[in-house]
Design a protein around this motif. Structure first.
Motif, PDB file in Angstrom:
ATOM      1  N   LYS A 167       0.804  -1.223   0.000  1.00 26.77           N
ATOM      2  CA  LYS A 167       0.000   0.000   0.000  1.00 26.77           C
ATOM      3  C   LYS A 167       0.840   1.277   0.000  1.00 26.77           C
ATOM      4  CE  LYS A 167      -3.915  -2.007   2.478  1.00 26.77           C
ATOM      5  NZ  LYS A 167      -4.682  -1.980   3.735  1.00 26.77           N
ATOM      6  N   ILE A 168       2.132   1.187   0.273  1.00 22.24           N
ATOM      7  CA  ILE A 168       2.975   2.387   0.376  1.00 22.24           C
ATOM      8  C   ILE A 168       3.379   2.854  -1.019  1.00 22.24           C
ATOM      9  CG2 ILE A 168       5.109   3.356   1.323  1.00 22.24           C
ATOM     10  CD1 ILE A 168       5.101   1.041   3.349  1.00 22.24           C
ATOM     11  N   PRO A 169       3.010   4.084  -1.400  1.00 22.84           N
ATOM     12  CA  PRO A 169       3.446   4.612  -2.703  1.00 22.84           C
ATOM     13  C   PRO A 169       4.958   4.891  -2.683  1.00 22.84           C
ATOM     14  CG  PRO A 169       1.786   6.050  -1.690  1.00 22.84           C
ATOM     15  CD  PRO A 169       2.101   4.980  -0.721  1.00 22.84           C
ATOM     16  N   ASP A 170       5.612   4.683  -3.821  1.00 21.78           N
ATOM     17  CA  ASP A 170       7.060   4.879  -3.907  1.00 21.78           C
ATOM     18  C   ASP A 170       7.469   6.344  -3.817  1.00 21.78           C
ATOM     19  OD1 ASP A 170       7.510   2.183  -4.137  1.00 21.78           O
ATOM     20  OD2 ASP A 170       7.439   2.199  -6.333  1.00 21.78           O
ATOM     21  N   ASP A 171       6.577   7.267  -4.154  1.00 23.25           N
ATOM     22  CA  ASP A 171       6.942   8.678  -4.185  1.00 23.25           C
ATOM     23  C   ASP A 171       6.656   9.425  -2.881  1.00 23.25           C
ATOM     24  OD1 ASP A 171       4.229   8.429  -4.456  1.00 23.25           O
ATOM     25  OD2 ASP A 171       4.037  10.031  -5.951  1.00 23.25           O
ATOM     26  N   ARG A 172       6.136   8.753  -1.860  1.00 24.74           N
ATOM     27  CA  ARG A 172       5.831   9.413  -0.588  1.00 24.74           C
ATOM     28  C   ARG A 172       7.122   9.727   0.157  1.00 24.74           C
ATOM     29  NH1 ARG A 172       2.309   6.565   3.820  1.00 24.74           N
ATOM     30  NH2 ARG A 172       1.038   6.022   2.038  1.00 24.74           N
ATOM     31  N   LEU A 173       7.296  10.977   0.609  1.00 22.15           N
ATOM     32  CA  LEU A 173       8.524  11.397   1.282  1.00 22.15           C
ATOM     33  C   LEU A 173       8.572  10.996   2.747  1.00 22.15           C
ATOM     34  CD1 LEU A 173       8.900  14.976  -0.256  1.00 22.15           C
ATOM     35  CD2 LEU A 173      10.068  12.871  -0.926  1.00 22.15           C
ATOM     36  N   TYR A 174       7.426  10.979   3.412  1.00 23.66           N
ATOM     37  CA  TYR A 174       7.368  10.626   4.830  1.00 23.66           C
ATOM     38  C   TYR A 174       6.472   9.406   5.010  1.00 23.66           C
ATOM     39  CZ  TYR A 174       9.745  14.926   6.043  1.00 23.66           C
ATOM     40  OH  TYR A 174      10.689  15.910   6.164  1.00 23.66           O
ATOM     41  N   ILE A 175       6.916   8.486   5.844  1.00 23.84           N
ATOM     42  CA  ILE A 175       6.145   7.268   6.089  1.00 23.84           C
ATOM     43  C   ILE A 175       5.894   7.117   7.586  1.00 23.84           C
ATOM     44  CG2 ILE A 175       6.917   6.039   4.033  1.00 23.84           C
ATOM     45  CD1 ILE A 175       8.968   4.587   5.729  1.00 23.84           C
ATOM     46  N   SER A 176       4.856   6.360   7.920  1.00 25.79           N
ATOM     47  CA  SER A 176       4.517   6.150   9.330  1.00 25.79           C
ATOM     48  C   SER A 176       5.433   5.083   9.930  1.00 25.79           C
ATOM     49  CB  SER A 176       3.055   5.716   9.458  1.00 25.79           C
ATOM     50  OG  SER A 176       2.895   4.427   8.914  1.00 25.79           O
ATOM     51  N   VAL A 177       5.392   4.964  11.240  1.00 30.86           N
ATOM     52  CA  VAL A 177       6.224   3.987  11.938  1.00 30.86           C
ATOM     53  C   VAL A 177       5.849   2.551  11.535  1.00 30.86           C
ATOM     54  CG1 VAL A 177       6.863   3.090  14.207  1.00 30.86           C
ATOM     55  CG2 VAL A 177       6.760   5.545  13.837  1.00 30.86           C
ATOM     56  N   PRO A 178       4.549   2.169  11.517  1.00 27.85           N
ATOM     57  CA  PRO A 178       4.229   0.802  11.084  1.00 27.85           C
ATOM     58  C   PRO A 178       4.681   0.503   9.645  1.00 27.85           C
ATOM     59  CG  PRO A 178       2.335   1.777  12.172  1.00 27.85           C
ATOM     60  CD  PRO A 178       3.352   2.861  12.012  1.00 27.85           C
ATOM     61  N   GLU A 179       4.605   1.506   8.779  1.00 27.68           N
ATOM     62  CA  GLU A 179       5.075   1.313   7.403  1.00 27.68           C
ATOM     63  C   GLU A 179       6.586   1.116   7.369  1.00 27.68           C
ATOM     64  OE1 GLU A 179       1.643   3.925   5.100  1.00 27.68           O
ATOM     65  OE2 GLU A 179       3.541   4.887   5.639  1.00 27.68           O
ATOM     66  N   ALA A 180       7.310   1.861   8.186  1.00 24.88           N
ATOM     67  CA  ALA A 180       8.773   1.720   8.250  1.00 24.88           C
ATOM     68  C   ALA A 180       9.160   0.348   8.797  1.00 24.88           C
ATOM     69  CB  ALA A 180       9.372   2.820   9.114  1.00 24.88           C
ATOM     70  N   ILE A 181       8.411  -0.120   9.789  1.00 24.45           N
ATOM     71  CA  ILE A 181       8.671  -1.445  10.365  1.00 24.45           C
ATOM     72  C   ILE A 181       8.481  -2.516   9.293  1.00 24.45           C
ATOM     73  CG2 ILE A 181       7.794  -3.163  11.991  1.00 24.45           C
ATOM     74  CD1 ILE A 181       7.126  -0.765  13.869  1.00 24.45           C
ATOM     75  N   ALA A 182       7.388  -2.415   8.546  1.00 24.24           N
ATOM     76  CA  ALA A 182       7.095  -3.409   7.516  1.00 24.24           C
ATOM     77  C   ALA A 182       8.081  -3.324   6.354  1.00 24.24           C
ATOM     78  CB  ALA A 182       5.672  -3.231   7.003  1.00 24.24           C
ATOM     79  N   LEU A 183       8.451  -2.122   5.980  1.00 20.42           N
ATOM     80  CA  LEU A 183       9.306  -1.913   4.814  1.00 20.42           C
ATOM     81  C   LEU A 183      10.755  -2.285   5.079  1.00 20.42           C
ATOM     82  CD1 LEU A 183       8.893  -0.869   1.947  1.00 20.42           C
ATOM     83  CD2 LEU A 183       9.492   1.398   2.755  1.00 20.42           C
ATOM     84  N   PHE A 184      11.261  -1.943   6.262  1.00 18.88           N
ATOM     85  CA  PHE A 184      12.684  -2.130   6.541  1.00 18.88           C
ATOM     86  C   PHE A 184      12.978  -3.256   7.521  1.00 18.88           C
ATOM     87  CE2 PHE A 184      12.097   2.292   5.305  1.00 18.88           C
ATOM     88  CZ  PHE A 184      12.955   2.352   4.229  1.00 18.88           C
TER      89      PHE A 184
END
Length: 185
Positions: free
Chosen positions: A59-76
């Motif tokens: 669900k995370i768009p590639d062009d978004r400059l700021y991401i939420s903490v749960p998104e960062a946890i899932a992504l990284f």
């Protein structure tokens, strides 16, 4: 209370509860059906958790400059406590937009933790293919005579090192390559 186990039996330690047990088969990992079921439930829970994480990443768009903490946890694949500690230490720029609305600078976190394209998985060993034809194998008697050991020792080593065998009539055959590798070391 001490558990008495016969000395001639091989003991293993249960992967779930850690108790010693005598396995029924060579592949046994759990001491009981209860521990096997617990391991199965944990495996299913981990699979469901991984699927949820993949859904968040998708669900995370590639062009978004700021991401939420749960998104960062899932992504990284970074722990929540690690992210908040790095934010407190000002090592990762973040914006607090309110309660539970912390946004992290995506470029800074990508620099610190590169994105893994595929999750780390243990490589399964490739299965070896053997020719179990009699001309490519030794019989148990031939192995015992060639290397000067007893038949029971040969059987024990075959089980211990998971060497494939084939029985034709009264003879048990084992691949020459594996036996030579085992006893010529």
């Amino acid at each position: 209370m001490a558990i008495k186990i016969p000395m001639n039996k091989i003991q293993k330690q249960c992967a779930v509860c850690g108790q010693p047990f005598v396995p029924k088969t060579v592949d046994s990992v759990y001491c009981s059906k209860t521990c096997g079921n617990a391991a199965y439930r944990e495996k299913k829970r981990q699979k469901r958790k991984e699927e949820e994480k993949q859904a968040v990443v998708a669900k995370i768009p590639d062009d978004r400059l700021y991401i939420s903490v749960p998104e960062a946890i899932a992504l990284f694949g970074v722990a929540k406590s690690t992210l908040y500690r790095l934010i407190r230490q000002k090592r990762i720029p973040a914006i607090n937009l309110g309660a539970r609305l912390v946004r992290i600078d995506r470029a800074a976190i990508e620099e610190m933790f590169p994105i893994r394209q595929t999750p780390l998985k243990k490589e399964k060993p490739t299965t070896k293919l053997y020719s179990l034809e009699p001309q490519d194998c030794y019989t148990i008697g031939e192995i015992a005579k060639k290397f000067g050991i007893s038949d029971s020792t040969v059987y024990k080593h075959i089980r211990k090192y998971s060497i494939p065998t084939r029985q034709i009539g009264n003879y048990v055959y084992a691949p020459k390559t594996e036996i030579d590798n085992l006893y010529n070391q």
